[in-house]
Design a protein around this motif. Structure first.
Motif, PDB file in Angstrom:
ATOM      1  N   PHE A  77       0.831  -1.208   0.000  1.00  0.00           N
ATOM      2  CA  PHE A  77       0.000   0.000   0.000  1.00  0.00           C
ATOM      3  C   PHE A  77       0.866   1.260   0.000  1.00  0.00           C
ATOM      4  O   PHE A  77       0.603   2.208  -0.758  1.00  0.00           O
ATOM      5  CB  PHE A  77      -0.928  -0.009   1.220  1.00  0.00           C
ATOM      6  CG  PHE A  77      -1.540   1.338   1.528  1.00  0.00           C
ATOM      7  CD1 PHE A  77      -2.535   1.858   0.714  1.00  0.00           C
ATOM      8  CD2 PHE A  77      -1.102   2.077   2.617  1.00  0.00           C
ATOM      9  CE1 PHE A  77      -3.095   3.105   0.990  1.00  0.00           C
ATOM     10  CE2 PHE A  77      -1.651   3.321   2.900  1.00  0.00           C
ATOM     11  CZ  PHE A  77      -2.654   3.839   2.083  1.00  0.00           C
ATOM     12  N   ARG A  78       1.918   1.267   0.819  1.00  0.00           N
ATOM     13  CA  ARG A  78       2.804   2.438   0.858  1.00  0.00           C
ATOM     14  C   ARG A  78       3.570   2.575  -0.453  1.00  0.00           C
ATOM     15  O   ARG A  78       3.845   3.686  -0.922  1.00  0.00           O
ATOM     16  CB  ARG A  78       3.778   2.334   2.033  1.00  0.00           C
ATOM     17  CG  ARG A  78       3.122   2.264   3.398  1.00  0.00           C
ATOM     18  CD  ARG A  78       2.223   3.435   3.672  1.00  0.00           C
ATOM     19  NE  ARG A  78       2.977   4.663   3.955  1.00  0.00           N
ATOM     20  CZ  ARG A  78       2.409   5.851   4.189  1.00  0.00           C
ATOM     21  NH1 ARG A  78       1.085   5.957   4.146  1.00  0.00           N
ATOM     22  NH2 ARG A  78       3.145   6.910   4.440  1.00  0.00           N
ATOM     23  N   ASN A 134       4.123   5.503  -5.585  1.00  0.00           N
ATOM     24  CA  ASN A 134       3.984   5.528  -7.044  1.00  0.00           C
ATOM     25  C   ASN A 134       2.985   6.596  -7.480  1.00  0.00           C
ATOM     26  O   ASN A 134       3.219   7.326  -8.444  1.00  0.00           O
ATOM     27  CB  ASN A 134       3.531   4.165  -7.555  1.00  0.00           C
ATOM     28  CG  ASN A 134       4.562   3.081  -7.330  1.00  0.00           C
ATOM     29  OD1 ASN A 134       5.736   3.361  -7.099  1.00  0.00           O
ATOM     30  ND2 ASN A 134       4.123   1.835  -7.386  1.00  0.00           N
ATOM     31  N   ALA A 135       1.837   6.654  -6.778  1.00  0.00           N
ATOM     32  CA  ALA A 135       0.789   7.602  -7.151  1.00  0.00           C
ATOM     33  C   ALA A 135       1.252   9.048  -6.979  1.00  0.00           C
ATOM     34  O   ALA A 135       0.925   9.922  -7.792  1.00  0.00           O
ATOM     35  CB  ALA A 135      -0.469   7.340  -6.321  1.00  0.00           C
ATOM     36  N   GLN A 136       2.017   9.315  -5.922  1.00  0.00           N
ATOM     37  CA  GLN A 136       2.494  10.669  -5.654  1.00  0.00           C
ATOM     38  C   GLN A 136       3.801  10.980  -6.366  1.00  0.00           C
ATOM     39  O   GLN A 136       4.233  12.137  -6.386  1.00  0.00           O
ATOM     40  CB  GLN A 136       2.669  10.869  -4.141  1.00  0.00           C
ATOM     41  CG  GLN A 136       1.380  10.755  -3.345  1.00  0.00           C
ATOM     42  CD  GLN A 136       1.599  10.957  -1.855  1.00  0.00           C
ATOM     43  OE1 GLN A 136       2.723  11.110  -1.374  1.00  0.00           O
ATOM     44  NE2 GLN A 136       0.497  10.958  -1.097  1.00  0.00           N
ATOM     45  N   ASN A 137       4.423   9.923  -6.923  1.00  0.00           N
ATOM     46  CA  ASN A 137       5.746  10.061  -7.554  1.00  0.00           C
ATOM     47  C   ASN A 137       6.732  10.750  -6.612  1.00  0.00           C
ATOM     48  O   ASN A 137       7.503  11.624  -6.990  1.00  0.00           O
ATOM     49  CB  ASN A 137       5.645  10.841  -8.867  1.00  0.00           C
ATOM     50  CG  ASN A 137       6.902  10.669  -9.723  1.00  0.00           C
ATOM     51  OD1 ASN A 137       7.601   9.654  -9.636  1.00  0.00           O
ATOM     52  ND2 ASN A 137       7.210  11.670 -10.532  1.00  0.00           N
ATOM     53  N   LEU A 146      10.443   4.460  -1.913  1.00  0.00           N
ATOM     54  CA  LEU A 146      10.633   5.255  -3.130  1.00  0.00           C
ATOM     55  C   LEU A 146       9.695   4.787  -4.233  1.00  0.00           C
ATOM     56  O   LEU A 146       9.323   3.608  -4.279  1.00  0.00           O
ATOM     57  CB  LEU A 146      12.072   5.127  -3.616  1.00  0.00           C
ATOM     58  CG  LEU A 146      13.176   5.660  -2.702  1.00  0.00           C
ATOM     59  CD1 LEU A 146      14.541   5.387  -3.328  1.00  0.00           C
ATOM     60  CD2 LEU A 146      13.007   7.141  -2.419  1.00  0.00           C
ATOM     61  N   PRO A 147       9.301   5.680  -5.128  1.00  0.00           N
ATOM     62  CA  PRO A 147       8.513   5.253  -6.293  1.00  0.00           C
ATOM     63  C   PRO A 147       9.280   4.209  -7.093  1.00  0.00           C
ATOM     64  O   PRO A 147      10.515   4.197  -7.102  1.00  0.00           O
ATOM     65  CB  PRO A 147       8.333   6.545  -7.098  1.00  0.00           C
ATOM     66  CG  PRO A 147       8.569   7.646  -6.123  1.00  0.00           C
ATOM     67  CD  PRO A 147       9.547   7.131  -5.119  1.00  0.00           C
ATOM     68  N   ILE A 148       8.553   3.351  -7.763  1.00  0.00           N
ATOM     69  CA  ILE A 148       9.175   2.275  -8.525  1.00  0.00           C
ATOM     70  C   ILE A 148      10.157   2.806  -9.560  1.00  0.00           C
ATOM     71  O   ILE A 148      11.191   2.185  -9.832  1.00  0.00           O
ATOM     72  CB  ILE A 148       8.094   1.406  -9.213  1.00  0.00           C
ATOM     73  CG1 ILE A 148       7.404   0.508  -8.182  1.00  0.00           C
ATOM     74  CG2 ILE A 148       8.687   0.543 -10.316  1.00  0.00           C
ATOM     75  CD1 ILE A 148       8.263  -0.614  -7.644  1.00  0.00           C
ATOM     76  N   ASN A 149       9.863   3.964 -10.151  1.00  0.00           N
ATOM     77  CA  ASN A 149      10.756   4.484 -11.193  1.00  0.00           C
ATOM     78  C   ASN A 149      12.119   4.894 -10.649  1.00  0.00           C
ATOM     79  O   ASN A 149      13.025   5.195 -11.420  1.00  0.00           O
ATOM     80  CB  ASN A 149      10.109   5.651 -11.947  1.00  0.00           C
ATOM     81  CG  ASN A 149       9.692   6.796 -11.019  1.00  0.00           C
ATOM     82  OD1 ASN A 149      10.225   6.953  -9.929  1.00  0.00           O
ATOM     83  ND2 ASN A 149       8.732   7.588 -11.475  1.00  0.00           N
TER      84      ASN A 149
END
Length: 385
Positions: A134-135, A140-143, A159-162
């Motif tokens: 969830f986190r 990811n949603a907030q980048n 951290l975001p996946i990217n």
């Protein structure tokens, strides 16, 4: 930990042996405070030092073993991290069987600990895994990086996946969802079979309410199904590239003998500390009057601590192993069900009616939430491609 793994593993094993053969001896004293102090030391040192340390060894060895054997890292990880669950349950069941002909009421108490610990541990690691993912989805949603635990930096940041060094593969998410669905089906089979076929007509004196057992024929069937699921999803689906090879890992350039020896040593260490903890749980119930089923569920934290630490570390340290962690949690709970079936085959799983309903409802609910979060994470990848 970075320089000499042999000494580190030796220190973990030594601590486990001291807890087992020294501090367990204090339970023989007829003094409340001596017993309570021994319980606190065994549970505290066992979980904070021994289990956390062995989880780190398991994390490092399974990464390299997965690369060498082409087996799923989550599968190898699950056998290491689920070992405490299995050992706590199996040892409690063994004690129960030893007492069956001499002290039936106490034997049932240990069988309840076996069941509550085995199934209760699934509550914690499924719930924690759902929270970690969830986190990750929120990041990811907030980048943007988000704290694992709001208002506290001690849990690290996600951290975001990217921004991860190595991305999970879509196949890993498919495996995690499939294994989680299999876990739902197996859990439902266990719960329904206990209600339909396992009611105990003559519970021991002093036991209030209904009492149910997971009978041996169902134990054999669940064991076979769990083995089939693990075999079916045994292949490694993880992406690999030069970045993963560059990650610092003591075991990456060690022999297969060193890898397997370290993993087995970690498992043996867990065996001794788990036995000490089961005894500590029983004594804690005796001196405080806490029901055995509640203590057993709380003991589930001990059993699943290794898996919780692994997925937490893989979430806050973006080194391309989030996919392993997601698959590992699903596999871990299948291995736990495997352990429960072994305990059932031994004749050592009982649960009261209320406990049976609550434990299995919570497991099924959290597993649904976990599948939901994994699906959202997979959708993020699909949208990005």
């Amino acid at each position: 930990m970075k320089t000499n793994r042999f000494l580190y593993i030796t220190s973990l094993a030594a601590a486990a042996l001291v807890l087992r053969f020294v501090f367990v001896g204090f339970f023989a004293y007829d003094n409340f405070f001596v017993k309570l102090a021994a319980v606190i030391i065994i549970l505290g040192a066992g979980s904070a030092f021994v289990l956390r340390g062995t989880a780190k060894v398991i994390e490092e060895t399974t990464e390299v073993l997965s690369e060498k054997t082409k087996l799923a890292g989550g599968l190898l990880q699950s056998f290491g991290t689920a070992f405490p669950d299995m050992v706590l349950g199996v040892i409690a069941a063994l004690v129960s069987l030893r007492l069956k002909n001499t002290d039936y009421a106490r034997a049932v108490n240990f069988a309840i600990i076996a069941a509550a610990t085995t199934f209760g541990s699934n509550i914690y690691n499924i719930g924690h895994a759902a929270w970690c993912i969830f986190r990750q989805n929120l990041a990811n949603a907030q980048n943007n990086a988000v704290l694992m635990f709001p208002f506290s930096k001690k849990g690290g940041s996600v951290l975001p996946i990217n921004q991860h060094h190595l991305k999970p593969s879509l196949a890993e998410f498919d495996v995690a969802i499939d294994v989680s669905n299999a876990l739902t089906l197996l859990t439902a089979v266990v719960a329904m079979s206990m209600v339909l076929f396992g009611q105990i007509k003559n519970p021991p004196p002093g036991f209030a309410g209904d009492l149910y057992q997971l009978i041996k024929p169902v134990g054999f069937a669940v064991f076979a199904l769990a083995v089939f699921v693990l075999y079916r999803f045994r292949k490694n689906k993880r992406r690999t590239d030069s970045k993963s090879e560059e990650e610092e890992n003591y075991y990456r350039h060690r022999s297969a003998f060193t890898l397997w020896s370290s993993l087995l040593a970690a498992g043996a260490t867990i065996l001794f500390v788990a036995e000490s903890m089961v005894r500590a749980i029983e004594v804690f119930c005796e001196i405080t009057g806490i029901p055995f089923v509640i203590a057993g569920v709380l003991a589930g934290v001990i059993g699943c601590l290794g898996e919780m630490i692994v997925i937490h570390n893989f979430s806050v340290n973006p080194k391309g192993r989030l996919g392993d962690a997601v698959v590992g949690v699903a596999m871990d709970n299948i291995v736990t069900i495997l352990g429960a079936s072994l305990v059932a085959i031994m004749g050592g799983i009982f649960l009261g009616g209320n406990a049976l309903i609550l434990i299995f409802v919570v497991i099924l609910t959290l597993n649904t939430v976990l599948i939901w979060q994994i699906s959202r994470l997979k959708n993020y990848f699909l949208a990005a491609t």
